[in-house]
Write a protein that holds these residues in place. Structure first.
Motif, PDB file in Angstrom:
ATOM      1  N   ASN A 166     -37.033  49.914  15.254  1.00  0.00           N
ATOM      2  CA  ASN A 166     -37.566  50.238  13.939  1.00  0.00           C
ATOM      3  C   ASN A 166     -37.568  51.738  13.667  1.00  0.00           C
ATOM      4  N   PHE A 167     -37.230  52.111  12.455  1.00  0.00           N
ATOM      5  CA  PHE A 167     -37.400  53.500  12.016  1.00  0.00           C
ATOM      6  C   PHE A 167     -38.185  53.441  10.720  1.00  0.00           C
ATOM      7  N   ASN A 168     -39.368  54.034  10.747  1.00  0.00           N
ATOM      8  CA  ASN A 168     -40.224  53.997   9.572  1.00  0.00           C
ATOM      9  C   ASN A 168     -40.814  55.375   9.313  1.00  0.00           C
ATOM     10  N   VAL A 169     -41.675  55.455   8.327  1.00  0.00           N
ATOM     11  CA  VAL A 169     -42.261  56.736   7.934  1.00  0.00           C
ATOM     12  C   VAL A 169     -43.069  57.347   9.077  1.00  0.00           C
ATOM     13  N   LYS A 170     -43.813  56.538   9.798  1.00  0.00           N
ATOM     14  CA  LYS A 170     -44.618  57.060  10.906  1.00  0.00           C
ATOM     15  C   LYS A 170     -43.744  57.665  12.003  1.00  0.00           C
TER      16      LYS A 170
END
Length: 109
Positions: free
Chosen positions: A82-86
């Motif tokens: 996963n690549f997310n804002v966090k």
């Protein structure tokens, strides 16, 4: 040899060794396990050489910070993690911290 070039070799070696940890499946596969040992051993060797000229705090901040960021990106690109804002914020903070550490030395090395 330039200390930053040695540090770059250390970073690439560490990222390789860390990436092999995933492939080694808990050290149950011998070739990737050997890759971990060679990668990490090479990383520490080149890091130690870079420390002849670079301050310890700066070299370690760059080595660990850039290594962490690159390893995280390999996780996203190769292992489809996963690549997310966090995660993006965390990587930005790591890179920002490395920059601040480098700026704190006040020297040209």
């Amino acid at each position: 040899m330039n200390a930053y070039l040695l540090l770059a070799f250390a970073i690439v070696s560490e990222v390789f060794g860390s990436s092999m940890l995933k492939v080694s499946k808990g050290f149950s596969k011998w070739l990737p396990s050997l890759g971990v040992v060679v990668g990490m051993g090479t990383a520490f060797y080149f890091l130690s050489l870079s420390l002849k000229e670079l301050p310890l705090g700066v070299a370690y901040a760059i080595w660990s910070g850039v290594g962490t960021a690159l390893t995280a990106m390999i996780g996203v690109l190769v292992w489809k993690e996963n690549f997310n804002v966090k995660k993006a914020l965390g990587l930005a903070l790591i890179i920002g911290g490395v920059i601040v550490m480098k700026l704190s030395t006040g020297s040209s090395t």
